[in-house]
Design a protein around this motif. Structure first.
Motif, PDB file in Angstrom:
ATOM      1  N   THR A   1       1.698 -46.796 -22.310  1.00 62.16           N
ATOM      2  CA  THR A   1       2.902 -46.391 -23.028  1.00 62.16           C
ATOM      3  C   THR A   1       3.159 -44.896 -22.815  1.00 62.16           C
ATOM      4  O   THR A   1       2.260 -44.072 -22.976  1.00 62.16           O
ATOM      5  N   THR A   2       4.396 -44.549 -22.456  1.00 59.16           N
ATOM      6  CA  THR A   2       4.752 -43.147 -22.219  1.00 59.16           C
ATOM      7  C   THR A   2       5.965 -42.702 -23.038  1.00 59.16           C
ATOM      8  O   THR A   2       6.271 -41.505 -23.065  1.00 59.16           O
ATOM      9  N   THR A   3       6.648 -43.626 -23.689  1.00 60.08           N
ATOM     10  CA  THR A   3       7.833 -43.274 -24.474  1.00 60.08           C
ATOM     11  C   THR A   3       7.800 -44.001 -25.807  1.00 60.08           C
ATOM     12  O   THR A   3       7.061 -44.967 -26.000  1.00 60.08           O
ATOM     13  N   GLY A   4       8.637 -43.517 -26.742  1.00 57.95           N
ATOM     14  CA  GLY A   4       8.797 -44.212 -28.005  1.00 57.95           C
ATOM     15  C   GLY A   4       7.950 -43.640 -29.117  1.00 57.95           C
ATOM     16  O   GLY A   4       7.450 -42.519 -29.043  1.00 57.95           O
TER      17      GLY A   4
ATOM     18  N   GLU B   1      -0.886 -48.308 -29.707  1.00 60.68           N
ATOM     19  CA  GLU B   1       0.110 -48.765 -28.761  1.00 60.68           C
ATOM     20  C   GLU B   1      -0.558 -49.163 -27.439  1.00 60.68           C
ATOM     21  O   GLU B   1      -1.662 -48.714 -27.127  1.00 60.68           O
ATOM     22  N   ALA B   2       0.107 -49.972 -26.658  1.00 58.43           N
ATOM     23  CA  ALA B   2      -0.481 -50.486 -25.420  1.00 58.43           C
ATOM     24  C   ALA B   2      -0.780 -49.363 -24.437  1.00 58.43           C
ATOM     25  O   ALA B   2       0.001 -48.410 -24.295  1.00 58.43           O
TER      26      ALA B   2
ATOM     27  N   ASN C   1      -7.877 -46.590 -27.947  1.00 63.61           N
ATOM     28  CA  ASN C   1      -7.062 -45.744 -27.071  1.00 63.61           C
ATOM     29  C   ASN C   1      -7.077 -44.293 -27.515  1.00 63.61           C
ATOM     30  O   ASN C   1      -7.438 -43.958 -28.643  1.00 63.61           O
TER      31      ASN C   1
ATOM     32  N   GLY D   1      -0.063 -40.360 -21.186  1.00 62.27           N
ATOM     33  CA  GLY D   1       0.394 -41.194 -22.277  1.00 62.27           C
ATOM     34  C   GLY D   1      -0.777 -41.921 -22.903  1.00 62.27           C
ATOM     35  O   GLY D   1      -1.899 -41.416 -22.930  1.00 62.27           O
TER      36      GLY D   1
END
Length: 328
Positions: free
Chosen positions: A298-301, A294-295, A118, A322
């Protein structure tokens, strides 16, 4: 996540009543495990398969460079173990049956690399990633990552260092503008070099190195090639935060993809820089690294730092930006 290819050596017969057995150590991407393996920082999974002769193992002792790692799944006679090391690792193992008969490993070595699937897509409007930095401007350090320009006609920050308590001071920022990569610091030093080719909207590898000796020496490399003769600058203001795709001045953000971002506590050599252009390879000097495991979507965290404990934060992302499945 799982790591590529390796063929293990045979484990020879051991002592104890009942004779010995035959085992194979290998590194495989898939052996039909029904439970997904998600543990482990680097996605390196070692599978130990027991092939019974006159020993039926009831237990295993398994270590990587002397450290016992965790078994995370089992399918029949195949055990999956996580490897949280990166670089060349040595694996040893012993199988024992109920009578005490054992089969011992001949050490098996392979190179563990990060699995990079990614990158992060920044919208150029207000997206950025921020993390506390293990790097200070009083020490030598390097920055390494892959990037892809998505709007080469716009001023595009690549990364910057900031200080938490002095938000108005940006001690160091690197950005792209008008066919050139710029280095700008709060001391007023401004360096640029024509790099029109990186506006081709393809992936390129970037490295920045800082030698804190006397004189202080800085170098910038793109695709392993140094852009110019080394230059020198004295930072104004400390920094303790690293920011991706933001910097230069207030309101500047980069419409860019970034993959495999890392900070190193040394000046990377040309050979190490060349090596780092292979996705997932280690320099051996990382203090922070973000492979963006991350998957996708994903846009937060938080973004996991697989080397240390300085997890980064996604800020202001909205799909389709993201984490995305796009890599060099």
């Amino acid at each position: 996540m799982s790591l590529g290819i390796g063929i293990g050596g045979m484990l020879g017969s051991g002592g104890g009543s009942g004779g010995g057995g035959t085992l194979t150590i290998g590194v495989f991407s898939d052996v039909g495990l029904t439970t997904p393996v998600t543990s482990g920082n680097y996605g390196a999974i070692v599978y130990i398969k027991a092939t019974p002769t006159d020993i039926v193992p009831t237990s295993y002792t398994f270590s990587i460079d002397g450290s016992n790692d965790k078994v995370v799944s089992q399918a029949g006679d195949t055990y999956a173990w996580t490897i949280d090391n990166i670089g060349v690792v040595s694996i040893t193992a012993r199988a024992t049956d109920g009578s005490g008969a054992t089969a011992n490993a001949t050490p098996f070595a392979f190179t563990s690399t990060l699995v990079i699937t990614n990158s992060v897509l920044f919208d150029g409007v207000n997206d950025y990633i921020v993390a506390h930095s293990q790097i200070q401007n009083t020490q030598s350090f390097s920055v390494s990552f892959w990037f892809k320009m998505n709007n080469p006609s716009a001023i595009t920050p690549l990364f910057s260092f900031k200080h938490y308590s002095t938000a108005g001071i940006i001690p160091l920022t690197v950005y792209y503008n008008s066919n050139a990569i710029y280095y700008l610091s709060a001391s007023g030093y401004n360096f640029n070099r024509n790099t029109a080719w990186v506006g081709d909207m393809l992936w390129h590898h970037f490295t920045f190195t800082y030698d804190s000796g006397t004189p202080k020496v800085m170098r910038i490399y793109v695709d392993g090639v140094e852009l110019t003769l080394p230059f020198s600058d004295t930072f104004t203001g400390l920094f303790d935060m690293v920011v991706l795709a933001s910097g230069y001045d207030t309101g500047r953000y980069g419409n860019i993809n970034i993959a495999d971002f890392s900070l190193h506590d040394s000046v990377l050599t040309p050979a190490e820089i060349t090596s780092m252009q292979t996705l997932g390879v280690t320099s051996g000097h990382e203090v922070q690294r973000y492979p963006f495991t991350e998957a996708a979507g994903t846009t937060t965290g938080s973004i996991v730092d697989v080397i240390g404990s300085q997890n980064a934060e996604l800020r202001n992302f909205v799909a389709p930006n993201g984490i995305v499945a796009d890599t060099p």
